[in-house]
Design a protein around this motif. Sequence first.
Motif, PDB file in Angstrom:
ATOM      1  N   SER A 187      30.197  60.298   0.913  1.00  0.00           N
ATOM      2  CA  SER A 187      30.686  60.969  -0.286  1.00  0.00           C
ATOM      3  C   SER A 187      30.920  59.967  -1.421  1.00  0.00           C
ATOM      4  CB  SER A 187      31.995  61.703   0.020  1.00  0.00           C
ATOM      5  OG  SER A 187      32.615  62.149  -1.174  1.00  0.00           O
ATOM      6  N   ARG A 242      36.400  67.818  -1.320  1.00  0.00           N
ATOM      7  CA  ARG A 242      34.929  67.822  -1.228  1.00  0.00           C
ATOM      8  C   ARG A 242      34.452  68.749  -0.117  1.00  0.00           C
ATOM      9  NH1 ARG A 242      33.695  67.367  -5.489  1.00  0.00           N
ATOM     10  NH2 ARG A 242      31.581  66.606  -5.126  1.00  0.00           N
ATOM     11  N   HIS A 253      30.330  68.510   0.446  1.00  0.00           N
ATOM     12  CA  HIS A 253      30.099  67.519   1.494  1.00  0.00           C
ATOM     13  C   HIS A 253      30.561  68.038   2.844  1.00  0.00           C
ATOM     14  CE1 HIS A 253      28.806  63.990  -0.806  1.00  0.00           C
ATOM     15  NE2 HIS A 253      29.695  64.314  -1.722  1.00  0.00           N
TER      16      HIS A 253
END
Length: 285
Positions: free
Chosen positions: A170, A216, A222
């Motif tokens: 990420s 995220r 992600h």
Amino acid sequence: MKQQDPIDNKNKDSMQENMQETVEKAQEEVASGREPWYRVSRRVRFLIITYLVLFVAFAGLAWFVHVNPILPVDVFITQEFQENQNPFLHNLMAAVSYPGNQPILSIGLIILAALAFWLVRLRLEALFVIGLSAVSTPINILLKYVVSRPRPTANLVDVLQRASGQSFPSGHVMSYVAFWGLIFSLGLILFKRDRWWHYALLIIPAFFVVMVGPSRIYLGDHWASDVIGGYMFGGLLLGLALWLYMYLKNRGVMTPRFQKPEEHLLDPKPQSQRQQPQHAIDKHA
């Protein structure tokens, strides 16, 4: 030729004096809140070891997700994160990720933080704030290219905020660890925590570092393993940066010597362990 108004000159001089006085007060406030260097050294060594330990599993994880792009555990974790969606949670997760989505805002925060450190004579620290963030981004791009893992898709989870490019590790997590993690580390190792802003230097960066990972995953940008990889490699870069910082700091690079001799931050020993001058020993003999 038009002459300058004496009143305007007086006002400019007054503004410059007030600004200089404000900067000097900030410098004195920061200097009085600094920890002795022998304590800083111990804290930095501990942080370096911690960050390096986090990196041990990164290579294995990167290889594993390269071979297995879709992991059932990743799908399960994202579905659990997204199970109870509500406006407050969505807005919170989007707000945490927002600075990482806006390059101008991110660069502005980095420059502002570096300028603040520079003005209070923490100039090496200011350069590290800029340097670590500048290094983190291209490394993240390279890692994503090498691992080449696709992002989550709408047929598996809810993609609440679509992003482009590859997924592992990420980029948000790595950039937040580089910037906010370094601010947290400097706040932890340099200051005594006897003023309100000492705690602000810890709480605000820690919030962003801790929350960016879940944000995220929740937003569907992600997988959980992408986030873990970001924390691991970001931790490695942060550990290396702190090692280099210690190396330069111990050699007095860009370190102002305005402290009192008995409180000098570059002295690696506590006051009780410092060797007394010979004339003082002879006097007490």
